[in-house]
Design an enzyme around this catalytic site. Structure first.
Site: not given
Ligand code: NDP
Length: 444
Positions: A124, A164
């Protein structure tokens, strides 16, 4: 070796890394009985070796803002374990990024990748850079500088990064462009690429879709399908959007989404049209869900998470430690029967214990969200073969992989009375493959 003694060593060797300690504790708690029972693992100190990353790379990332100001960020790559294949894992760009978070994510990734059945090691990386509020040009300059620091440590047979939090199609494009320029080679060294330049069909959707396929397997085992179920989702980024989309397609009722500002409750249910609007809001306009009720109805709850809304299934899809023990109790009191993790480690250790005590199905991220990296693995295969499969072919493979992961979890996590400890199942199944490979590879 007992859990407390093992954890005391881990904490002493890596002080000040609470997320990493949490991820190791959750894993070790389930795996230690297996590791202790087999002298081969104990003699070769397999578990002690597994919690130490192969290497950690840290570098300065300097770039210039549109206003001509020099900015200094920190770049990281944690190459955790490559016993079963080249390092593989995403890059996160977020101000909260630090070594503890990336070590926890790299550690989890090792066992998630093992579960996919594909030959991929765990890694990562990322940076404390915040893409929010930055122009495309600034993001491009940052990505180019970041890749200039990283390129010598990665490669298609060495380490293959992906996206991510904060790293989507735009960032992967800029990172890949710079890698290609420096190395003068076109190889599948990053995944999550645009389909026009080597990306796999369905990679964007894979984590969310896979998560829903996994939930469907769990429910099919105990009490029917997803149709008509009320689902609560946190997050509104990549994983949340495609979790919502697939749930709606399968006839479930999605009633919440969230972001850093709060959550939206839409009792009428999110539709595909509403999901497309959220995608546009988040990826093109970088706006917040506060706008949602004005257009689609429902209510916005500032500064809150959605776990108080009654549901059958909860999908935490935002970030780590977003669902605590009180939230878990609230979910149980409201009749929730499955917590399926789209995000990595979104459930705190204490909340996980609440769910376990109530014998509610709890699918950990290393199993439930493995669909994303699985399709990244298939993107690597397609790049190596210089060919591309259709969306339908990739979707079929994704369903098959999620079904296999579910079977392995049931095999290793079956307790009694039909109850499956998915946390144990995922950790033990992920562990066994990596452990056997490490034994075979000798003392390295
Ligand atoms: P994105 O950046 O596309 O979206 C993240 C979302 O979570 C946004 O809506 C963001 O809000 C919200 N968010 C982030 N940090 C916080 C916080 N501290 N408190 C509240 N809301 C928060 O990321 P992904 O969807 O890609 O990733 C989301 C999760 O999934 C992570 O844990 C990642 O590690 C995991 N993951 C992702 C994969 C992928 O293929 N993308 C694969 C496997 C796991 P805002 O819109 O306000 O920024």
């Amino acid at each position: 070796m007992d859990l407390n003694g093992f954890m005391a060593d881990v904490e002493a060797r890596s002080p000040g890394e609470p997320e990493f300690h949490q991820a190791v504790r959750e894993f070790a708690e389930k795996v230690l009985p297996i590791a202790n029972a087999d002298a081969r693992y104990a003699d070769a100190r397999v578990l002690e070796r597994m919690v130490e990353p192969d290497r950690v790379i840290m570098f300065r990332v300097v770039w210039e803002s549109d206003a001509g100001e020099i900015q200094v960020n920190r770049g990281y790559r944690v190459q955790f374990n490559n016993a079963i294949g080249p390092y593989k894992g995403g890059l996160r760009f977020d101000p909260s990024v630090n070594l503890s978070i990336l070590k926890f994510l790299g550690f989890e990734q090792t066992f998630k990748n093992s579960l996919t059945t594909l030959p991929m090691g765990g890694a990562k990386g990322g940076s404390d850079f915040d893409p929010k509020g930055r122009s495309d040009e600034e993001v491009m300059r940052f990505c180019q500088s970041f890749m200039t620091g990283l390129y010598r440590y990665i490669g298609k047979d060495v380490d293959v990064p992906a996206g991510d939090i904060g790293v989507g199609a735009r960032e992967v494009g800029y990172l890949f462009g710079q890698f290609k320029r420096i190395q003068n080679e076109w190889s599948g060294t990053l995944t999550g690429k645009g389909v026009s330049f080597g990306g796999s069909p369905l990679r964007t959707e894979a984590t969310g879709y896979g998560c829903v396929y996994f939930a469907r397997e769990i429910l099919a085992r105990v009490d029917g399908g997803l149709e008509g179920r009320t689902c609560v989702i946190s997050g509104s980024g990549n994983v949340a959007q495609y979790t919502a989309e697939k749930l709606v397609e399968l006839g479930a009722r999605v009633v919440t989404l969230s972001d850093r500002q709060g959550f939206v409750h839409d009792p009428e249910g999110v539709t595909l049209e509403k999901v497309r609007w959220v995608e546009e809001l988040k990826t093109s306009r970088h706006g917040t869900l506060e706008e949602y009720p004005r257009i689609w109805g429902g209510t916005f709850h500032a500064g809150a998470a959605p776990w108080s809304v009654p549901c059958d299934v909860a999908f935490p899809c935002a970030t780590q430690n977003e669902l605590d023990a009180d939230d878990a109790r609230r979910l149980l009191a409201n009749g929730c029967r499955l917590v399926c993790e789209g995000a990595n480690m979104p459930v705190t250790y204490e909340a996980s214990k609440v769910l376990e005590a109530a014998r509610v199905a709890h699918a950990p991220g290393k199993a439930a969200n493995a669909g994303g990296v699985a399709i990244s693995g298939l993107e690597m295969s397609q790049n190596a073969m210089r060919m591309s499969w259709t969306r339908e072919e990739v979707d079929q493979r994704l369903r098959r992989i999620m079904r296999q992961i579910h079977e392995h979890c049931v095999e290793q996590g079956y307790v009694d009375d039909g109850w499956v400890d998915y946390v144990r199942g995922a950790n033990v199944a992920g562990f066994l493959k990596v452990a056997e490979a490490m034994l075979a590879l000798g003392i390295v």
